[in-house]
Enzyme design. Structure first.
Site, PDB file in Angstrom:
ATOM      1  N   GLY A 182      37.763  25.848  47.420  1.00 11.93           N
ATOM      2  CA  GLY A 182      37.771  26.081  48.864  1.00 11.93           C
ATOM      3  C   GLY A 182      39.090  25.827  49.563  1.00 11.93           C
ATOM      4  N   SER A 183      40.222  26.117  48.895  1.00 14.56           N
ATOM      5  CA  SER A 183      41.488  25.900  49.602  1.00 14.56           C
ATOM      6  C   SER A 183      41.702  26.962  50.690  1.00 14.56           C
ATOM      7  CB  SER A 183      42.662  25.855  48.630  1.00 14.56           C
ATOM      8  OG  SER A 183      42.964  27.124  48.110  1.00 14.56           O
ATOM      9  N   ARG A 192      19.359  40.005  42.291  1.00  9.69           N
ATOM     10  CA  ARG A 192      20.421  39.982  43.301  1.00  9.69           C
ATOM     11  C   ARG A 192      19.866  40.207  44.694  1.00  9.69           C
ATOM     12  NH1 ARG A 192      25.850  43.022  42.501  1.00  9.69           N
ATOM     13  NH2 ARG A 192      24.665  44.695  41.545  1.00  9.69           N
ATOM     14  N   LEU A 227      28.565  41.580  45.503  1.00  7.90           N
ATOM     15  CA  LEU A 227      27.519  41.857  46.502  1.00  7.90           C
ATOM     16  C   LEU A 227      26.992  43.276  46.315  1.00  7.90           C
ATOM     17  CD1 LEU A 227      29.452  40.172  49.429  1.00  7.90           C
ATOM     18  CD2 LEU A 227      27.384  39.281  48.312  1.00  7.90           C
ATOM     19  N   ASN A 276      37.536  39.850  52.586  1.00  6.79           N
ATOM     20  CA  ASN A 276      37.756  39.125  51.329  1.00  6.79           C
ATOM     21  C   ASN A 276      39.245  38.893  51.132  1.00  6.79           C
ATOM     22  OD1 ASN A 276      37.105  38.070  48.699  1.00  6.79           O
ATOM     23  ND2 ASN A 276      37.787  40.004  47.791  1.00  6.79           N
ATOM     24  N   HIS A 286      42.003  38.497  47.956  1.00  4.10           N
ATOM     25  CA  HIS A 286      42.109  38.729  46.520  1.00  4.10           C
ATOM     26  C   HIS A 286      43.539  38.406  46.072  1.00  4.10           C
ATOM     27  CE1 HIS A 286      41.202  40.426  42.640  1.00  4.10           C
ATOM     28  NE2 HIS A 286      42.349  41.057  42.687  1.00  4.10           N
ATOM     29  N   ASP A 330      36.560  44.404  44.769  1.00  8.04           N
ATOM     30  CA  ASP A 330      37.937  44.250  45.256  1.00  8.04           C
ATOM     31  C   ASP A 330      38.484  45.569  45.814  1.00  8.04           C
ATOM     32  OD1 ASP A 330      37.922  41.543  44.577  1.00  8.04           O
ATOM     33  OD2 ASP A 330      38.435  42.004  42.514  1.00  8.04           O
TER      34      ASP A 330
HETATM   35  C1  GRF Z   1      41.787  32.487  45.506  1.00  7.89           C
HETATM   36  O1  GRF Z   1      42.894  32.776  44.677  1.00  7.89           O
HETATM   37  C2  GRF Z   1      41.250  33.760  46.116  1.00  7.89           C
HETATM   38  O2  GRF Z   1      42.226  34.720  46.346  1.00  7.89           O
HETATM   39  C3  GRF Z   1      40.307  34.242  45.048  1.00  7.89           C
HETATM   40  O3  GRF Z   1      39.728  33.081  44.519  1.00  7.89           O
HETATM   41  C4  GRF Z   1      40.603  31.968  44.718  1.00  7.89           C
HETATM   42  C5  GRF Z   1      39.835  30.962  45.468  1.00  7.89           C
HETATM   43  O4  GRF Z   1      40.556  29.767  45.652  1.00  7.89           O
HETATM   44  N1  GRF Z   1      39.379  35.191  45.597  1.00  7.89           N
HETATM   45  P1  GRF Z   1      40.092  28.717  46.739  1.00  7.89           P
HETATM   46  O5  GRF Z   1      38.642  28.350  46.385  1.00  7.89           O
HETATM   47  O6  GRF Z   1      40.202  29.342  48.082  1.00  7.89           O
HETATM   48  O7  GRF Z   1      41.004  27.545  46.568  1.00  7.89           O
END
Ligand code: GRF
Length: 230
Positions: free
Chosen positions: A14-15, A68, A96, A110, A112, A148
């Site tokens: 969750g950064s 799902r 999803l 999203n 990516h 994506d």
């Molecule tokens: C990130 O690199 C994001 O781009 C990808 O998954 C990773 C999640 O990292 N979809 P965090 O949980 O937000 O630290």
């Protein structure tokens, strides 16, 4: 103006979620993070969200294995209960269904870790190194039915350095993720995003910066003086 009630969906550390929470602490930020939802109870980001005083919920995808539609119906019920109008996926590791994506069209975004459409899917940093690309980066995009895929809101590029490992490259990309995701979510929440024929325009967006080229071309050699002065 009321802020748009936004849910962040996570599966792990969750950064990016933390970067969005930090941005949304500013009362002028147009999105209010009203919910953090995880498909895994052990996602580390849940504790960070709770510490920040944000409501959290868990819908275990494992409990809905092979179902799902049932998993997404449970998510939808929680999202509705919290009055959510916008969803930000931030390391949410479930694909999803087209039905869910359609229901949230234009309100589902999203991040990516690659310059899409290059390297959709997993292990993007390993694949970028293996391909020998000189520039890599990250993309914030609206979600459409493909994995994506979807209209691109913003991208940031970083150089790939000769000594890079997947981890060092990931760290350089992640710093950019934390910079561009809050900006893109704000544009969306403020209603500044228009999509036409799959292309995004953002009202009053900052002008793109000068091109990032890696490696930089050598400066042109100075002309040899044909005669000495003085
Ligand atoms: C990130 O690199 C994001 O781009 C990808 O998954 C990773 C999640 O990292 N979809 P965090 O949980 O937000 O630290």
């Amino acid at each position: 103006m009321p802020r748009l009630r936004t849910a962040i969906l996570i599966s792990g550390r969750g950064s990016n979620m933390a970067a969005l929470l930090a941005a949304a602490r500013d009362p002028a930020y147009p999105a209010e993070i009203a919910l953090v939802l995880s498909n895994r109870a052990e996602a580390a980001g849940l504790a960070r969200a709770a510490e920040a005083g944000v409501p959290t919920a868990v819908i275990e995808s494992r409990a809905h294995r092979g179902d799902r539609a049932g998993f997404e119906a449970a998510m939808q019920a929680v999202l509705e209960r919290h009055g959510i109008g916008l969803i930000a996926l931030a390391g949410f590791m479930r694909v999803l269904t087209p039905g869910f994506v359609e229901r949230w069209a234009g309100r589902l975004v999203n991040i990516h870790p690659s310059l899409l459409p290059a390297f959709p899917g997993l292990e993007t940093h390993e694949r970028a190194l293996a391909a020998g690309v000189r520039l890599h980066g990250c993309t914030v995009h609206l979600v459409s039915a493909g994995v994506d895929e979807g209209p691109i809101l913003v991208q940031a590029a970083v150089p790939v350095l000769p000594a890079d490992t997947p981890d060092s490259l990931a760290a350089r990309v992640l710093a950019e993720e934390h910079r561009i995701y809050p900006a893109a979510l704000a544009w969306l929440a403020a209603g500044r995003v228009r999509v036409e024929a799959g292309r995004v325009t953002v009202a009053d967006a900052p002008a793109p910066q000068a091109a990032l080229v890696n490696p930089l071309p050598e400066p042109a050699p100075l002309p040899t003086p044909s005669h000495r002065i003085g």
